[in-house]
Design a protein around this motif. Structure first.
Motif, short mmCIF file in Angstrom:
data_model
loop_
_atom_site.label_atom_id
_atom_site.label_comp_id
_atom_site.label_asym_id
_atom_site.label_seq_id
_atom_site.Cartn_x
_atom_site.Cartn_y
_atom_site.Cartn_z
N ASP A 184 28.03 0.13 4.43
CA ASP A 184 27.72 -1.55 4.79
C ASP A 184 28.86 -2.12 5.56
OD1 ASP A 184 25.10 -1.15 3.73
OD2 ASP A 184 25.76 -1.79 1.83
N LYS A 185 30.20 -1.90 4.90
CA LYS A 185 31.28 -2.51 5.82
C LYS A 185 31.30 -2.13 7.23
CE LYS A 185 35.10 -4.81 5.73
NZ LYS A 185 35.12 -6.25 5.49
N LEU B 96 30.63 -3.53 12.70
CA LEU B 96 30.12 -3.53 14.11
C LEU B 96 29.08 -4.50 14.51
CD1 LEU B 96 29.57 0.53 13.81
CD2 LEU B 96 31.29 -0.81 14.96
N GLN B 97 28.94 -5.57 13.46
CA GLN B 97 28.17 -6.86 13.77
C GLN B 97 26.63 -6.31 13.77
OE1 GLN B 97 29.53 -8.59 17.55
NE2 GLN B 97 31.56 -8.21 16.83
N LEU B 98 26.31 -5.29 13.06
CA LEU B 98 24.83 -4.95 12.76
C LEU B 98 24.43 -5.84 11.54
CD1 LEU B 98 25.36 -1.13 12.88
CD2 LEU B 98 24.46 -2.67 14.70
N GLY C 166 23.69 -0.28 6.24
CA GLY C 166 23.89 1.21 5.93
C GLY C 166 22.71 2.34 6.68
N PRO C 167 21.75 1.72 6.54
CA PRO C 167 20.56 2.43 7.11
C PRO C 167 20.33 2.37 8.71
CG PRO C 167 19.46 1.32 5.43
CD PRO C 167 20.95 0.71 5.45
N LEU C 168 21.12 1.04 9.28
CA LEU C 168 21.15 0.99 11.04
C LEU C 168 22.34 2.08 11.03
CD1 LEU C 168 20.79 -2.88 11.18
CD2 LEU C 168 19.10 -0.93 11.65
N VAL C 169 23.50 2.31 10.16
CA VAL C 169 24.54 2.99 10.79
C VAL C 169 23.83 4.42 10.99
CG1 VAL C 169 26.57 4.15 10.20
CG2 VAL C 169 26.30 1.76 9.91
N ASP C 170 22.87 5.01 10.11
CA ASP C 170 22.57 6.20 9.97
C ASP C 170 21.31 6.03 11.15
OD1 ASP C 170 21.32 8.52 9.35
OD2 ASP C 170 19.84 7.73 7.81
N LYS C 171 20.63 5.32 11.59
CA LYS C 171 19.72 5.10 12.62
C LYS C 171 20.38 5.38 13.88
CE LYS C 171 16.87 2.08 15.49
NZ LYS C 171 16.23 0.66 15.11
N TRP C 172 21.59 4.66 14.08
CA TRP C 172 22.31 4.82 15.51
C TRP C 172 23.04 5.96 15.34
CZ3 TRP C 172 20.80 2.22 19.18
CH2 TRP C 172 20.33 0.68 18.97
N ALA D 53 29.57 -2.27 22.10
CA ALA D 53 28.27 -2.07 22.85
C ALA D 53 28.40 -0.71 23.62
CB ALA D 53 27.92 -3.35 23.87
N ASN D 54 29.43 -0.36 24.02
CA ASN D 54 29.64 0.92 24.94
C ASN D 54 29.51 2.25 24.03
OD1 ASN D 54 29.45 -0.61 27.10
ND2 ASN D 54 31.58 -0.84 27.55
N ASN D 55 29.82 1.89 22.90
CA ASN D 55 30.18 3.07 21.99
C ASN D 55 29.59 3.25 20.60
OD1 ASN D 55 32.53 4.68 23.60
ND2 ASN D 55 33.17 2.56 23.58
#
Length: 333
Positions: free
Chosen positions: A166-167, A172-174, A179-185, A231-233
């Motif tokens: 989550d941190k 990353l400004q998500l 947490g689930p978004l980190v997994d998604k990306w 944005a690029n990485n």
């Protein structure tokens, strides 16, 4: 055999389930989207929304299971650990509901319930087994000798793995929950693009505070050089962070497996829904000859199904509590 209504309200999900002879016949989960506006769970708001959700959730669970209130043999609730205000809503409702119907009460330890979620569906582990329990608030390796004979053999010394996810998302400004978004990306990124350190903590304990700091400084320094760095990485950062968190977790599990001579390995808690952890566990299982157990997605995050299965086994032991039972924000095994 017992029919049990179970209530889970430890954080920001209001969940109600029904267990009929140890089979989960309903598992209703009402999520709280209001916290998305604040980037995290606001305890006062969570308790208020629980009050709004709990009666509809109970009604829906009874309807889904096809039973009447008069069919129930007991009422179970999460006693702790969790947010005190949220717990209080569930405990108070459960006690009132049980008192009105003259039913016994069953108090359930939230963390034990995460582990016992493995006994909802087949295949089920046999004792003893090791369970890696990972969530936003907890990271533990538990040696499970019996349904309620559990020993924490390793735990985080500071922050939890879920908090590290989550941190990272916040850095990353998500949006929350991140947490689930980190997994998604991470699924479309290169896990070897960036290297993050693995804490050298002796024994079976964990530490994620230093790891979180390393991610913060890494992103900060690169953003100073290139304002478009995130944005690029984004996918590569997420994949690299996830790879390291998973390796921190599984390397400790491997060490525990060798130390205790146990090859039945389970994972539980919200982070057990992470695809990287699931894949990593299966890969390590093939390498080391483990038999692994992973709950269905609906039983990974906070849910009343796991409370119901724990309550089923407590009922069989005759372990009931009185109307004077209070919630506990901190609760040991």
């Amino acid at each position: 055999m017992p029919v049990i209504l179970a209530i889970e309200s430890s954080c920001d999900e209001t969940s109600v389930a029904v267990s009929n002879n140890g089979k989960i016949t309903a598992n209703v989960i009402a999520n709280q989207t209001i916290h998305e506006n604040y980037g995290g769970v606001i305890p006062e708001l969570a308790s208020r929304v629980h009050q709004q959700n709990i009666v509809p959730a109970v009604s829906q669970a009874l309807k889904d299971s096809g039973i009447e209130k008069t069919d129930l043999d007991a009422v179970a609730f999460t006693r702790g650990p969790g947010l005190l205000g949220s717990l209080l809503v569930g405990v108070s409702f459960a006690k009132s509901f049980a008192l009105a119907l003259d039913l016994p009460l069953i108090a359930v330890n939230h963390m034990q319930a995460h582990i016992l979620a493995h006994f909802i569906d087949e295949p089920k582990p046999s004792f003893p087994f090791l369970c890696l329990t990972v969530s936003g608030g907890h990271t533990q390796i538990v040696k499970v000798n019996d349904f309620f004979d559990m020993e924490i053999v390793g735990e985080t010394l500071d922050d939890a793995a879920g908090e590290a996810f989550d941190k990272t998302a916040k850095i990353l400004q998500l949006p929350y929950p991140g947490g689930p978004l980190v997994d998604k990306w991470a699924k479309s990124g290169n896990p070897d693009a960036f290297a993050f350190p693995e804490p050298q903590i002796p024994g079976l304990d964990f530490s994620f505070s230093g790891f979180k700091t390393s991610v913060l400084y890494f992103v900060r320094d690169n953003m100073q050089r290139d304002p478009q760095f995130i944005a690029n990485n984004l996918t590569d950062i997420c994949a690299s962070v996830q790879k390291r968190i998973v390796s921190i977790l599984l390397n400790k599990v491997k060490k525990a497996s060798v130390q205790y001579g146990i090859k039945q390995i389970a994972i539980a808690g919200g982070v057990s829904a992470n695809s990287g952890l699931r894949t990593g566990l299966e890969d390590m299982a093939k390498k080391h000859g483990w038999q692994t157990f992973i709950p269905a997605f609906q039983y990974c995050t906070d849910n009343a199904g796991m409370i119901a299965i724990a309550a089923h086994h407590l009922y069989l032991k005759g372990e009931f509590v009185g109307q004077d039972t209070a919630p506990q924000a901190r609760m040991e095994f």
